[in-house]
Design a protein around this motif. Structure first.
Motif, PDB file in Angstrom:
ATOM      1  N   ALA A  39      -1.013  19.096   0.860  1.00 47.78           N
ATOM      2  CA  ALA A  39      -1.612  19.334   2.177  1.00 47.78           C
ATOM      3  C   ALA A  39      -2.153  18.027   2.754  1.00 47.78           C
ATOM      4  CB  ALA A  39      -2.734  20.360   2.067  1.00 47.78           C
ATOM      5  N   GLU A  40      -2.312  18.014   4.065  1.00 45.78           N
ATOM      6  CA  GLU A  40      -2.775  16.792   4.734  1.00 45.78           C
ATOM      7  C   GLU A  40      -4.253  16.520   4.493  1.00 45.78           C
ATOM      8  OE1 GLU A  40      -0.918  14.523   6.272  1.00 45.78           O
ATOM      9  OE2 GLU A  40       0.823  15.735   5.696  1.00 45.78           O
ATOM     10  N   ALA A  41      -4.992  17.549   4.090  1.00 42.94           N
ATOM     11  CA  ALA A  41      -6.436  17.389   3.847  1.00 42.94           C
ATOM     12  C   ALA A  41      -6.838  18.269   2.662  1.00 42.94           C
ATOM     13  CB  ALA A  41      -7.233  17.770   5.090  1.00 42.94           C
ATOM     14  N   PRO A  42      -7.882  17.875   1.938  1.00 42.57           N
ATOM     15  CA  PRO A  42      -8.304  18.654   0.770  1.00 42.57           C
ATOM     16  C   PRO A  42      -9.095  19.902   1.143  1.00 42.57           C
ATOM     17  CG  PRO A  42      -9.772  16.794   1.087  1.00 42.57           C
ATOM     18  CD  PRO A  42      -8.699  16.657   2.123  1.00 42.57           C
ATOM     19  N   GLY A  43      -9.141  20.853   0.216  1.00 44.40           N
ATOM     20  CA  GLY A  43     -10.029  22.003   0.338  1.00 44.40           C
ATOM     21  C   GLY A  43      -9.709  22.967   1.463  1.00 44.40           C
ATOM     22  N   LYS A  44      -8.431  23.181   1.763  1.00 46.89           N
ATOM     23  CA  LYS A  44      -8.086  24.019   2.918  1.00 46.89           C
ATOM     24  C   LYS A  44      -8.541  25.470   2.745  1.00 46.89           C
ATOM     25  CE  LYS A  44      -4.331  23.364   5.311  1.00 46.89           C
ATOM     26  NZ  LYS A  44      -2.903  23.236   5.717  1.00 46.89           N
ATOM     27  N   LYS A  45      -8.390  26.014   1.530  1.00 48.25           N
ATOM     28  CA  LYS A  45      -8.827  27.402   1.323  1.00 48.25           C
ATOM     29  C   LYS A  45     -10.348  27.514   1.339  1.00 48.25           C
ATOM     30  CE  LYS A  45      -5.079  29.811  -1.064  1.00 48.25           C
ATOM     31  NZ  LYS A  45      -4.728  30.577  -2.286  1.00 48.25           N
ATOM     32  N   ILE A  46     -11.033  26.459   0.907  1.00 44.77           N
ATOM     33  CA  ILE A  46     -12.493  26.467   0.968  1.00 44.77           C
ATOM     34  C   ILE A  46     -12.934  26.619   2.429  1.00 44.77           C
ATOM     35  CG2 ILE A  46     -14.607  25.138   0.571  1.00 44.77           C
ATOM     36  CD1 ILE A  46     -13.180  23.723  -1.725  1.00 44.77           C
ATOM     37  N   VAL A 115     -16.833  21.147   1.079  1.00 44.24           N
ATOM     38  CA  VAL A 115     -15.755  20.172   0.904  1.00 44.24           C
ATOM     39  C   VAL A 115     -16.318  18.751   0.918  1.00 44.24           C
ATOM     40  CG1 VAL A 115     -13.613  19.245   1.872  1.00 44.24           C
ATOM     41  CG2 VAL A 115     -14.014  21.706   1.895  1.00 44.24           C
ATOM     42  N   ALA A 116     -17.212  18.479   1.860  1.00 45.94           N
ATOM     43  CA  ALA A 116     -17.823  17.142   1.939  1.00 45.94           C
ATOM     44  C   ALA A 116     -18.598  16.824   0.665  1.00 45.94           C
ATOM     45  CB  ALA A 116     -18.740  17.059   3.157  1.00 45.94           C
ATOM     46  N   MET A 117     -19.309  17.819   0.124  1.00 41.86           N
ATOM     47  CA  MET A 117     -20.052  17.638  -1.119  1.00 41.86           C
ATOM     48  C   MET A 117     -19.113  17.265  -2.269  1.00 41.86           C
ATOM     49  SD  MET A 117     -22.142  20.551  -3.259  1.00 41.86           S
ATOM     50  CE  MET A 117     -20.616  21.299  -3.871  1.00 41.86           C
ATOM     51  N   LEU A 119     -16.098  15.996  -2.092  1.00 38.89           N
ATOM     52  CA  LEU A 119     -15.506  14.672  -1.863  1.00 38.89           C
ATOM     53  C   LEU A 119     -16.499  13.563  -2.190  1.00 38.89           C
ATOM     54  CD1 LEU A 119     -13.514  15.302   1.436  1.00 38.89           C
ATOM     55  CD2 LEU A 119     -12.570  14.885  -0.849  1.00 38.89           C
ATOM     56  N   GLU A 120     -17.771  13.797  -1.873  1.00 42.65           N
ATOM     57  CA  GLU A 120     -18.799  12.813  -2.211  1.00 42.65           C
ATOM     58  C   GLU A 120     -18.933  12.684  -3.727  1.00 42.65           C
ATOM     59  OE1 GLU A 120     -23.583  12.166  -1.451  1.00 42.65           O
ATOM     60  OE2 GLU A 120     -22.410  13.261   0.054  1.00 42.65           O
ATOM     61  N   GLU A 121     -18.867  13.816  -4.429  1.00 41.45           N
ATOM     62  CA  GLU A 121     -18.927  13.784  -5.886  1.00 41.45           C
ATOM     63  C   GLU A 121     -17.708  13.055  -6.462  1.00 41.45           C
ATOM     64  OE1 GLU A 121     -21.368  14.953  -8.082  1.00 41.45           O
ATOM     65  OE2 GLU A 121     -22.567  15.100  -6.249  1.00 41.45           O
ATOM     66  N   CYS A 122     -16.544  13.244  -5.849  1.00 38.65           N
ATOM     67  CA  CYS A 122     -15.342  12.520  -6.284  1.00 38.65           C
ATOM     68  C   CYS A 122     -15.499  11.017  -6.050  1.00 38.65           C
ATOM     69  CB  CYS A 122     -14.114  13.032  -5.529  1.00 38.65           C
ATOM     70  SG  CYS A 122     -13.465  14.609  -6.120  1.00 38.65           S
ATOM     71  N   ALA A 123     -16.082  10.672  -4.908  1.00 35.42           N
ATOM     72  CA  ALA A 123     -16.291   9.251  -4.596  1.00 35.42           C
ATOM     73  C   ALA A 123     -17.217   8.597  -5.621  1.00 35.42           C
ATOM     74  CB  ALA A 123     -16.859   9.108  -3.187  1.00 35.42           C
ATOM     75  N   LYS A 124     -18.220   9.339  -6.095  1.00 35.35           N
ATOM     76  CA  LYS A 124     -19.114   8.808  -7.119  1.00 35.35           C
ATOM     77  C   LYS A 124     -18.350   8.457  -8.392  1.00 35.35           C
ATOM     78  CE  LYS A 124     -23.234  11.475  -5.761  1.00 35.35           C
ATOM     79  NZ  LYS A 124     -24.138  12.581  -6.181  1.00 35.35           N
ATOM     80  N   GLY A 125     -17.269   9.172  -8.627  1.00 38.83           N
ATOM     81  CA  GLY A 125     -16.457   8.917  -9.813  1.00 38.83           C
ATOM     82  C   GLY A 125     -15.238   8.064  -9.534  1.00 38.83           C
TER      83      GLY A 125
END
Length: 394
Positions: A39-46, A115-117, A119-125
Motif C-alpha cells: 500500500a502507498e501508506a501504512p496502517g490503512k485498516k487502522i 498510526v502516528a504513534m 510510526l513514531e515508535e518505529c522511528a525510535k528503532g
C-alpha cells in the motif's frame, strides 16, 4: 570466504497494526528492521476502524474471547502484553481516549493518532519503512530470506509474515500470507469471513422490508450467545450481535434471536391479565420499533384482544419471540467481513515467539494467524500482543 552479513536482521511484510508494532519492538531492541507494504501508506485498516476513531483494544481481553483450532494458543502472548500495556503506550503519547460499551476503548480524536504513534515508535528503532512496494519474490537459502519488492532485493535471517487476511479486499487485502506460509511448510486452516453480516432468502427474506431497523437482542448459535443490537438490512441481518455470532455460525445452522431479552418469560400472559383489551401488536409496539413489531405480529397471526386469546397460544408466541429462528443462506463475504477466521495453523508456530517450528527465522503474527477475536478491539489486541511476542524474539 564467508558471505558478508545481511544488511537487515529482520524483514517484516505488512505495515498494518501487527507489522508496525513488531517493527517498533524489534527496532528498539537494536535490530535492523526493514518493513515493507504494497500500500502507498501504512496502517490503512487502522485508519478506517472504529468509524475512524480506532477501537484500539478491549479491557476485557481474555483468551476465551478468541476463536482458533487451538483455543489455548493465544494465551501466552495475550498474558505477556495486555490491554493495559497498550493503553499505557497510548497515554505515553498523549492520546486522549474513552471507553464505550463492553470495554471497548477508542481515541477521542482520530485513528490517525494510533498510526502516528506506531510510526513514531518505529522511528525510535530506526526502522526502514518502504511503502508502495509489492512483493514479487520471497525465497530462503543458506539461512537467509531474500525478498524482492518494488524491484529492490533485501536479505535477512528472519522474516515476519504480517500481511493479514483477505477481509476488506478494497483496502488491498489478499491471501498472500497463506501462499507464503504454504511455501515454507506451514499448514493453513481454511480461511472464512468473520464478524460479517449474514444473508437471508425465502421466507426469511420478508424481513428485508425492515431494512434499517435496529433493536437490542440476544443472538444465539450453538452454545454461543451475544447480547447487543441486531440490524435488519436489505440483504439479511447485521449489527454487533449478528457480527459476533457470525464468527461461530456454519452453513446450514440456524441463528436464534430473542427479541425481548429483558422481558419475563410469561410477559404476554401478564399483559393478558393487566391489559386484556390490548392486542399483541399493541404490546409489541410498546417494546420494539414499530415496523419490527408489526412484522412480528403479522407472522404470529394472533388476531383479537389478549383477553380472548388462549394462554396456550400466548405461551407459544412468547416462546417463539424468545427463540425466533433464521437460517442464513450465507454471509456477505470477505468484502464486508471485518476480519478473517482461520489462517496459518497455530500448530506450526511457537505460542511464545510466533516462530515457525519447521523453519527457524520465519514468524507469523496478527490476522494472518488462526486466531480471531470478538468484535470490539479484541483483534487489535491480538495484533499488538502477537507482534510484541515476535518483536522480542527477533
Amino acid at each position: 570466504m564467508p558471505s558478508p552479513p545481511a544488511p537487515y536482521d529482520a524483514i517484516i511484510l505488512g505495515a498494518g497494526a501487527a507489522g508496525l508494532m513488531c517493527a517498533a519492538v524489534a527496532g528498539q531492541r537494536g535490530r535492523r528492521v526493514l518493513l515493507i507494504d504494497h500500500a502507498e501508506a501504512p496502517g490503512k485498516k487502522i485508519l478506517i476502524s472504529g468509524g475512524g476513531r480506532c477501537n484500539f483494544t478491549n479491557i476485557h481481553t481474555a483468551p476465551d474471547r478468541y476463536l482458533s483450532q487451538n483455543p489455548h494458543f493465544a494465551r501466552s502472548a495475550l498474558s505477556r502484553y495486555t490491554a493495559q500495556d497498550f493503553l499505557a503506550l497510548v497515554e505515553s503519547h498523549g492520546i486522549a481516549w474513552h471507553e464505550k460499551t463492553l470495554g471497548q476503548l477508542f481515541c477521542d480524536g482520530s485513528a490517525r493518532q494510533i498510526v502516528a504513534m506506531l510510526l513514531e515508535e518505529c522511528a525510535k528503532g530506526a526502522v526502514e519503512l518502504r511503502c508502495g512496494q509489492g512483493v514479487s519474490e520471497v525465497d530462503h537459502a543458506d539461512g537467509l530470506f531474500r525478498v524482492l519488492a518494488g524491484g529492490q532485493s533485501a536479505t535477512a535471517p528472519a522474516l515476519v509474515i504480517a500481511t493479514g487476511g483477505p477481509s476488506i479486499p478494497k483496502m488491498g487485502a489478499t491471501g498472500f500470507a497463506y501462499e507464503l506460509g504454504r511455501r515454507f511448510g506451514l499448514k493453513i486452516v481454511q480461511p472464512r469471513p468473520a464478524l460479517v453480516p449474514l444473508t437471508l432468502s425465502g421466507a426469511d427474506a420478508l424481513f428485508r422490508d425492515l431494512s434499517g431497523v435496529s433493536t437490542p437482542v440476544v443472538a444465539r448459535c450453538g452454545k454461543m450467545a451475544f447480547r447487543e443490537a441486531a440490524l435488519f438490512t436489505h440483504r439479511g441481518l447485521s449489527g454487533p450481535a449478528i457480527l459476533q455470532i457470525s464468527s461461530y455460525w456454519k452453513h446450514g445452522e440456524d441463528i436464534a434471536i430473542d427479541y425481548l431479552p429483558d422481558h419475563a418469560a410469561d410477559w404476554l400472559l401478564i399483559a393478558k391479565r393487566t391489559s386484556p383489551r390490548a392486542t399483541v401488536r399493541r404490546v409489541l409496539r410498546h417494546a420494539l420499533p414499530e415496523r419490527l413489531a408489526d412484522a412480528l405480529d403479522a407472522r404470529l397471526a394472533l388476531a383479537g384482544d389478549l383477553g380472548n386469546l388462549s394462554d396456550r397460544a400466548l405461551g407459544a408466541a412468547q416462546a417463539r419471540l424468545a427463540d425466533w429462528r433464521f437460517t442464513p443462506t450465507g454471509s456477505e463475504g470477505f468484502a464486508k467481513a471485518e476480519v478473517t477466521a482461520g489462517g496459518i495453523d497455530t500448530d506450526g508456530l511457537s505460542s511464545r515467539t510466533m516462530e515457525s517450528r519447521r523453519l527457524p527465522g520465519l514468524y507469523a503474527i496478527g490476522e494472518a494467524v488462526d486466531v480471531t477475536g470478538w468484535l470490539g478491539g479484541y483483534n487489535f489486541q491480538w495484533a499488538w500482543a502477537s507482534a510484541r511476542a515476535a518483536g522480542e524474539a527477533l
